[in-house]
Design a protein around this motif. Sequence first.
Motif, PDB file in Angstrom:
ATOM      1  N   ARG A   1      99.739  96.977  60.306  1.00 12.86           N
ATOM      2  CA  ARG A   1      99.084  98.253  59.990  1.00 12.86           C
ATOM      3  C   ARG A   1      99.383  99.267  61.081  1.00 12.86           C
ATOM      4  NH1 ARG A   1      96.200  98.634  64.784  1.00 12.86           N
ATOM      5  NH2 ARG A   1      94.996  96.756  65.160  1.00 12.86           N
ATOM      6  N   THR A   2      99.255 100.520  60.720  1.00 10.76           N
ATOM      7  CA  THR A   2      99.390 101.607  61.681  1.00 10.76           C
ATOM      8  C   THR A   2      98.561 102.789  61.199  1.00 10.76           C
ATOM      9  OG1 THR A   2     100.949 103.074  62.823  1.00 10.76           O
ATOM     10  CG2 THR A   2     101.520 102.484  60.575  1.00 10.76           C
ATOM     11  N   LYS A   3      97.962 103.482  62.140  1.00  7.66           N
ATOM     12  CA  LYS A   3      97.196 104.680  61.794  1.00  7.66           C
ATOM     13  C   LYS A   3      98.147 105.866  61.873  1.00  7.66           C
ATOM     14  CE  LYS A   3      92.733 106.752  62.805  1.00  7.66           C
ATOM     15  NZ  LYS A   3      91.539 106.697  63.678  1.00  7.66           N
ATOM     16  N   THR A   4      98.150 106.720  60.863  1.00  9.39           N
ATOM     17  CA  THR A   4      99.086 107.848  60.856  1.00  9.39           C
ATOM     18  C   THR A   4      98.385 109.200  61.000  1.00  9.39           C
ATOM     19  OG1 THR A   4      99.033 107.844  58.449  1.00  9.39           O
ATOM     20  CG2 THR A   4     100.841 106.656  59.488  1.00  9.39           C
ATOM     21  N   VAL A   5      97.118 109.255  60.571  1.00  7.40           N
ATOM     22  CA  VAL A   5      96.357 110.502  60.674  1.00  7.40           C
ATOM     23  C   VAL A   5      94.967 110.169  61.188  1.00  7.40           C
ATOM     24  CG1 VAL A   5      95.424 112.506  59.420  1.00  7.40           C
ATOM     25  CG2 VAL A   5      97.619 111.522  58.711  1.00  7.40           C
TER      26      VAL A   5
ATOM     27  N   ARG B   1     101.443 111.525  66.378  1.00  8.16           N
ATOM     28  CA  ARG B   1     102.863 111.745  66.643  1.00  8.16           C
ATOM     29  C   ARG B   1     103.709 110.503  66.423  1.00  8.16           C
ATOM     30  NH1 ARG B   1     102.507 115.313  72.117  1.00  8.16           N
ATOM     31  NH2 ARG B   1     101.457 117.094  71.182  1.00  8.16           N
ATOM     32  N   LYS B   2     103.165 109.378  66.884  1.00  8.00           N
ATOM     33  CA  LYS B   2     103.964 108.153  66.831  1.00  8.00           C
ATOM     34  C   LYS B   2     103.297 107.100  65.981  1.00  8.00           C
ATOM     35  CE  LYS B   2     107.239 106.898  70.109  1.00  8.00           C
ATOM     36  NZ  LYS B   2     107.473 105.604  70.737  1.00  8.00           N
ATOM     37  N   LYS B   3     104.139 106.367  65.291  1.00 13.84           N
ATOM     38  CA  LYS B   3     103.649 105.246  64.508  1.00 13.84           C
ATOM     39  C   LYS B   3     103.719 103.999  65.377  1.00 13.84           C
ATOM     40  CE  LYS B   3     105.553 105.839  60.218  1.00 13.84           C
ATOM     41  NZ  LYS B   3     106.677 105.336  59.407  1.00 13.84           N
ATOM     42  N   HIS B   4     102.615 103.305  65.473  1.00 12.91           N
ATOM     43  CA  HIS B   4     102.618 102.033  66.207  1.00 12.91           C
ATOM     44  C   HIS B   4     102.208 100.917  65.258  1.00 12.91           C
ATOM     45  CE1 HIS B   4     103.143 103.819  70.137  1.00 12.91           C
ATOM     46  NE2 HIS B   4     102.199 104.691  69.868  1.00 12.91           N
ATOM     47  N   TRP B   5     103.171 100.243  64.703  1.00 11.89           N
ATOM     48  CA  TRP B   5     102.833  99.119  63.832  1.00 11.89           C
ATOM     49  C   TRP B   5     102.314  97.957  64.668  1.00 11.89           C
ATOM     50  CZ3 TRP B   5     102.553  99.176  58.673  1.00 11.89           C
ATOM     51  CH2 TRP B   5     103.291 100.124  57.954  1.00 11.89           C
TER      52      TRP B   5
ATOM     53  N   LYS C   1     107.186 107.726  53.759  1.00  5.75           N
ATOM     54  CA  LYS C   1     106.177 107.401  54.774  1.00  5.75           C
ATOM     55  C   LYS C   1     106.587 106.244  55.671  1.00  5.75           C
ATOM     56  CE  LYS C   1     102.900 110.399  53.783  1.00  5.75           C
ATOM     57  NZ  LYS C   1     101.518 110.194  53.379  1.00  5.75           N
ATOM     58  N   SER C   2     107.497 105.407  55.156  1.00  4.23           N
ATOM     59  CA  SER C   2     107.925 104.246  55.938  1.00  4.23           C
ATOM     60  C   SER C   2     109.199 103.657  55.361  1.00  4.23           C
ATOM     61  CB  SER C   2     106.825 103.179  55.932  1.00  4.23           C
ATOM     62  OG  SER C   2     107.283 102.018  56.585  1.00  4.23           O
ATOM     63  N   SER C   3     110.009 103.081  56.239  1.00  2.11           N
ATOM     64  CA  SER C   3     111.219 102.396  55.781  1.00  2.11           C
ATOM     65  C   SER C   3     110.892 100.971  55.355  1.00  2.11           C
ATOM     66  CB  SER C   3     112.251 102.376  56.904  1.00  2.11           C
ATOM     67  OG  SER C   3     111.737 101.667  58.016  1.00  2.11           O
ATOM     68  N   ARG C   4     109.646 100.537  55.602  1.00  2.00           N
ATOM     69  CA  ARG C   4     109.260  99.167  55.270  1.00  2.00           C
ATOM     70  C   ARG C   4     108.988  99.008  53.786  1.00  2.00           C
ATOM     71  NH1 ARG C   4     105.964  96.377  60.056  1.00  2.00           N
ATOM     72  NH2 ARG C   4     107.108  97.266  61.797  1.00  2.00           N
TER      73      ARG C   4
ATOM     74  N   TYR D   1      95.915 105.383  57.043  1.00  2.00           N
ATOM     75  CA  TYR D   1      96.451 104.146  57.588  1.00  2.00           C
ATOM     76  C   TYR D   1      97.525 103.630  56.652  1.00  2.00           C
ATOM     77  CZ  TYR D   1      91.931 104.332  59.933  1.00  2.00           C
ATOM     78  OH  TYR D   1      90.834 104.757  60.660  1.00  2.00           O
ATOM     79  N   LEU D   2      98.566 103.038  57.226  1.00  2.00           N
ATOM     80  CA  LEU D   2      99.539 102.316  56.424  1.00  2.00           C
ATOM     81  C   LEU D   2      99.286 100.832  56.646  1.00  2.00           C
ATOM     82  CD1 LEU D   2     102.831 104.341  57.090  1.00  2.00           C
ATOM     83  CD2 LEU D   2     101.226 104.586  55.177  1.00  2.00           C
TER      84      LEU D   2
END
Length: 132
Positions: free
Chosen positions: A20-24, A31-35, A88-91, A105-106
């Motif tokens: 998971r990663t928080k995007t907003v 700014r950065k996505k942290h999976w 939103k993601s390459s995953r 969240y993703l």
Amino acid sequence: QANPPEEKIKTLDKAGVLHRTKTVDKGKRLRKKHWSASWTVLEGGILTFFKDSKASAAGGLRQPPKLSTPEYTVDLRGASLSWAPKDKSSRKNVLELRSRDGSEYLIQHDSEAIISTWHKAIGEGIQELSAD
Ligand code: I3P
């Protein structure tokens, strides 16, 4: 009806390890996505993402991270869930959860079967709360 709603809502719906990663954060795009691979619990209309832990990722369902603390707690009341658009993601297998307070969240898992069970469980959690 056998159980009052208060009883029903306390039950553990689902738990496991997800990426998971928080995007907003409350309307502000991060700014950065942290999976992170982390222990995730759906219970009582609340989705809790615990802190990233290699132990929790490796231990899976057999080893709940007793010493881990929650990192993000998402109230599903008024939240919405959908498959994340490709930009939103390459995953693969990415869900997008938007909370009522404007955070996003993703949520991702390589297994389509596993992410589908989370899709269903979180979606049902949102539905149950909207019925109150
Ligand atoms: C990001 C990292 C993320 C990726 C993101 C990259 O780079 O690779 O995993 O998101 O893509 O910017 P960095 O580690 O340097 O921050 P996905 O894995 O979800 O694609 P993005 O810029 O397209 O969001």
